[in-house]
Design a protein around this motif. Sequence first.
Motif, PDB file in Angstrom:
ATOM      1  N   ASP A 256       0.812  -1.222   0.000  1.00 47.70           N
ATOM      2  CA  ASP A 256       0.000   0.000   0.000  1.00 47.70           C
ATOM      3  C   ASP A 256       0.844   1.270   0.000  1.00 47.70           C
ATOM      4  O   ASP A 256       0.309   2.375   0.159  1.00 47.70           O
ATOM      5  CB  ASP A 256      -0.961   0.002   1.195  1.00 47.70           C
ATOM      6  N   GLY A 257       2.177   1.103  -0.174  1.00 51.19           N
ATOM      7  CA  GLY A 257       3.061   2.258  -0.199  1.00 51.19           C
ATOM      8  C   GLY A 257       3.586   2.668   1.157  1.00 51.19           C
ATOM      9  O   GLY A 257       4.448   3.547   1.253  1.00 51.19           O
ATOM     10  N   LYS A 258       3.095   2.049   2.213  1.00 52.81           N
ATOM     11  CA  LYS A 258       3.581   2.346   3.563  1.00 52.81           C
ATOM     12  C   LYS A 258       4.748   1.425   3.906  1.00 52.81           C
ATOM     13  O   LYS A 258       5.194   0.634   3.076  1.00 52.81           O
ATOM     14  CB  LYS A 258       2.433   2.191   4.561  1.00 52.81           C
ATOM     15  N   GLU A 259       5.231   1.515   5.140  1.00 52.28           N
ATOM     16  CA  GLU A 259       6.361   0.695   5.585  1.00 52.28           C
ATOM     17  C   GLU A 259       5.998  -0.059   6.866  1.00 52.28           C
ATOM     18  O   GLU A 259       5.269   0.465   7.711  1.00 52.28           O
ATOM     19  CB  GLU A 259       7.600   1.564   5.850  1.00 52.28           C
ATOM     20  N   ALA A 260       6.517  -1.266   6.978  1.00 54.67           N
ATOM     21  CA  ALA A 260       6.422  -2.008   8.230  1.00 54.67           C
ATOM     22  C   ALA A 260       7.606  -1.590   9.094  1.00 54.67           C
ATOM     23  O   ALA A 260       8.755  -1.731   8.684  1.00 54.67           O
ATOM     24  CB  ALA A 260       6.469  -3.509   7.959  1.00 54.67           C
ATOM     25  N   ASN A 261       7.337  -1.051  10.261  1.00 57.27           N
ATOM     26  CA  ASN A 261       8.434  -0.511  11.067  1.00 57.27           C
ATOM     27  C   ASN A 261       8.373  -0.992  12.512  1.00 57.27           C
ATOM     28  O   ASN A 261       8.622  -0.227  13.450  1.00 57.27           O
ATOM     29  CB  ASN A 261       8.451   1.022  11.015  1.00 57.27           C
ATOM     30  N   ASP A 262       8.083  -2.285  12.670  1.00 55.49           N
ATOM     31  CA  ASP A 262       8.002  -2.823  14.022  1.00 55.49           C
ATOM     32  C   ASP A 262       8.985  -3.973  14.210  1.00 55.49           C
ATOM     33  O   ASP A 262       9.721  -4.356  13.300  1.00 55.49           O
ATOM     34  CB  ASP A 262       6.572  -3.266  14.341  1.00 55.49           C
TER      35      ASP A 262
END
Length: 443
Positions: A256-262
């Motif tokens: 979706d153009g976002k990033e996973a940052n966890d």
Amino acid sequence: MKARAILFCFLSLCLSQVTVGQHFRAAAAVRVITPDPLLPVSGGIGTPKKATQKNGELYARAFVMEKGAVRIAIVNVDNLGWPAALGNKSRKLIKGIAPENVLIGATHTHSGPDAYGFPNEKGESFADMAYLDRCVQQIADAVNEAVGKLEDASLKIAVGDAKGKIAYNYYADQLYDPRCGVIQAVATSGTNKGKPIATLVNYAIHPEVIGSGRGILSPDLCGPLYDRIESQGGGTAIFMNGAQGGMVTADNRLEDGKEANDWNECKRIGALLADEALRIVKEAPVQENPDVFCASRRIEFPVDSEIMRYILQKSPIKNEMAGDNRIVTQLNLLNIGTAQVLTVPGEALPNIGYYVKRHMNTKQPFLFGLTNDAFGYMLTKVDFNSFKRYDYVSRTSLGEMTGEIYIEQALKLVKDSPVPAGAAPRPAAPKPAAPKPATTPGK
């Protein structure tokens, strides 16, 4: 006859002692350097962000190797960078290894305490000097422990492309080095015979999945990498970064153009890189009694950047200067079996990494980025301030000539050093084809 027998036994004993002394030996040791209580997190210039939680532990990890009279230590520290002023304090506490043979590199996690002493506009620094002093001692303790438990070993060395969704270049997707270099030491005697002592992974990536703005202290993807290698029987895991400047980062992009940052994304990338490293080295031939060589050279860089000059002048971390607006650092070259290693005192852009590797005397080139120092980005003069994308990396570089000086000095050190024993020679560059005569369109 009795005298001859005694002489023969004496000579045999001496020969056996020389043989034992000349055998390759290795060991590794680890220290936890997570601050308790937690300290603010620093991802670069600016005021550190208060940490309210942690994901994983921060470590200093030491890998010591020896052959004959040559003994070296490779240390990684879970931090954004580790200036030479701190590394030199540890070197003074390390016993049995020449200071210039101790290489200390940062993993470049963006979720660790400030080790630079970044000053704000008032000249104030928020680095915790007592914590940094404890890290200095822990690094020395890890190396000294490893020296004390050196054991006979062999090596497996391999370089290959790491497959999967691990890294990409944020500025231009494919402009990064997918090669992963692996050095694995395996015990050849004792109760651990046949088992890995340590597995060193060399790969270019920004460990910034979590980042510095969320108040989470973490080794980022490096922590899960350590856990995965060690759970798979790889011995102590060591991670040394590469030429990851401008801007080779973790590929945590979502559809979706976002990033996973966890932390789960750190686990995914760290475990994948660990699995790829173990795959790459699995079928590598065993090097039974490899040679070890270490060379060092002091080099200087002009500090043309006002920002970098301000940091070096105002930081409580007293960096060694070489005169007005010039800084000095240590460059190392290692031959470990068939591999050759060069250190990089900052974040070299991928094109510098490719160029230097191409001119090293082995098919197994390793670049240890952010090692012995961490001077920001290193660009060639033709890249410096060339594109709008490079505004930030140019501002946080020592200056226009940093990359040029590094390339010149690194390749000079390669030229002045022996070729790794048993290393396959690099193929000669193909001769350019003769140009075809021009043709007139339509004929």
